[in-house]
Design a protein around this motif. Structure first.
Motif, PDB file in Angstrom:
ATOM      1  N   THR A   9      46.464  34.520  37.964  1.00 52.93           N
ATOM      2  CA  THR A   9      46.355  34.244  39.388  1.00 52.93           C
ATOM      3  C   THR A   9      47.755  34.295  39.966  1.00 52.93           C
ATOM      4  O   THR A   9      48.655  33.621  39.475  1.00 52.93           O
ATOM      5  CB  THR A   9      45.718  32.866  39.649  1.00 52.93           C
ATOM      6  N   VAL A  57      48.120  46.026  42.525  1.00 51.35           N
ATOM      7  CA  VAL A  57      46.790  45.412  42.486  1.00 51.35           C
ATOM      8  C   VAL A  57      45.760  46.504  42.735  1.00 51.35           C
ATOM      9  O   VAL A  57      45.908  47.301  43.662  1.00 51.35           O
ATOM     10  CB  VAL A  57      46.657  44.303  43.542  1.00 51.35           C
ATOM     11  N   CYS A  59      41.567  47.079  43.302  1.00 47.35           N
ATOM     12  CA  CYS A  59      40.274  46.465  43.598  1.00 47.35           C
ATOM     13  C   CYS A  59      39.216  47.557  43.528  1.00 47.35           C
ATOM     14  O   CYS A  59      39.481  48.703  43.919  1.00 47.35           O
ATOM     15  CB  CYS A  59      40.266  45.864  45.003  1.00 47.35           C
ATOM     16  N   ALA A  67      38.792  44.161  50.792  1.00 47.69           N
ATOM     17  CA  ALA A  67      40.248  44.000  50.776  1.00 47.69           C
ATOM     18  C   ALA A  67      40.904  44.992  51.730  1.00 47.69           C
ATOM     19  O   ALA A  67      41.822  44.640  52.475  1.00 47.69           O
ATOM     20  CB  ALA A  67      40.798  44.182  49.364  1.00 47.69           C
ATOM     21  N   VAL A  79      45.647  36.359  44.488  1.00 48.40           N
ATOM     22  CA  VAL A  79      44.881  37.382  43.767  1.00 48.40           C
ATOM     23  C   VAL A  79      44.619  36.879  42.352  1.00 48.40           C
ATOM     24  O   VAL A  79      45.542  36.439  41.666  1.00 48.40           O
ATOM     25  CB  VAL A  79      45.646  38.723  43.716  1.00 48.40           C
ATOM     26  N   ALA A 103      41.955  43.249  40.172  1.00 48.51           N
ATOM     27  CA  ALA A 103      41.528  42.032  40.864  1.00 48.51           C
ATOM     28  C   ALA A 103      40.041  41.745  40.724  1.00 48.51           C
ATOM     29  O   ALA A 103      39.211  42.645  40.779  1.00 48.51           O
ATOM     30  CB  ALA A 103      41.888  42.131  42.341  1.00 48.51           C
ATOM     31  N   SER A 105      39.238  38.804  42.560  1.00 45.30           N
ATOM     32  CA  SER A 105      39.150  38.076  43.812  1.00 45.30           C
ATOM     33  C   SER A 105      40.467  38.199  44.563  1.00 45.30           C
ATOM     34  O   SER A 105      41.536  38.120  43.963  1.00 45.30           O
ATOM     35  CB  SER A 105      38.847  36.605  43.515  1.00 45.30           C
ATOM     36  N   VAL A 106      40.378  38.401  45.872  1.00 51.22           N
ATOM     37  CA  VAL A 106      41.552  38.464  46.743  1.00 51.22           C
ATOM     38  C   VAL A 106      41.239  37.615  47.963  1.00 51.22           C
ATOM     39  O   VAL A 106      40.161  37.742  48.546  1.00 51.22           O
ATOM     40  CB  VAL A 106      41.859  39.914  47.198  1.00 51.22           C
TER      41      VAL A 106
END
Length: 169
Positions: A9, A57, A59, A67, A79, A103, A105-106
């Protein structure tokens, strides 16, 4: 989650414009994320910045679309994802590698500001919107509960014993 995955994280700031593309038919967004730790320096009696660590990052799927539509350069985010190593050989035969944060989760870092959340429609609805025949058969307006439906049925438990006291002994 598989054995050996490194989950991470990161609190940081968006460092590049999110880049959206579809690989096959799978949405993909990537951006740079900078994380700069701060430390108190007693000799200066103030906080000083340590060196910035930069992450690429990535996604995928619904997160990629959300995002891309939500984050901009300079915004503070959190993130969570897994570290992946991308390896390749260039035209001259030289090996290269880079670490990518894939990722899960963002989200915006709410300790640094406010944001507004808009829920995206379920994937099945967004697919039917492209089909004119199905769009006409849907109701014009729907209401949704803010909570998901219960997964398990509930049965009430008796508060008093149902067996006579003699049987229980």
């Amino acid at each position: 989650m598989s054995l050996g995955d490194t989950h991470l994280t990161v609190l940081g700031w968006i460092g590049s414009d999110p880049d959206f593309k579809e690989i096959g038919q799978t949405p993909h967004t990537s951006f740079r994320l900078g994380s700069t730790p701060r430390q108190f320096d007693r000799s200066l009696n103030t906080f000083v910045d340590k060196p910035t660590t930069w992450f690429t990052v990535q996604c995928w799927r619904g997160l990629a679309q959300n995002a891309f539509e939500s984050v901009r350069i300079g915004q503070p985010v959190i993130v969570t994802g897994r570290l992946r190593t991308h390896e390749w050989t260039d035209d001259s035969g030289e090996q290269h590698s880079r670490v990518i944060l894939e990722a899960f989760s963002v989200g915006h870092d709410l300790s640094r500001g406010t944001t507004t959340f808009t829920k995206t429609p379920p994937r099945s609805e967004s697919l039917t919107e492209s089909s004119p025949q199905r769009a006409e058969s849907r109701p014009a307006e729907t209401t949704a509960s803010p909570y998901p439906a219960d997964e398990f049925s509930t049965t009430t438990l008796p508060l008093a014993p149902t067996a006579p006291a003699a049987e229980a002994a």
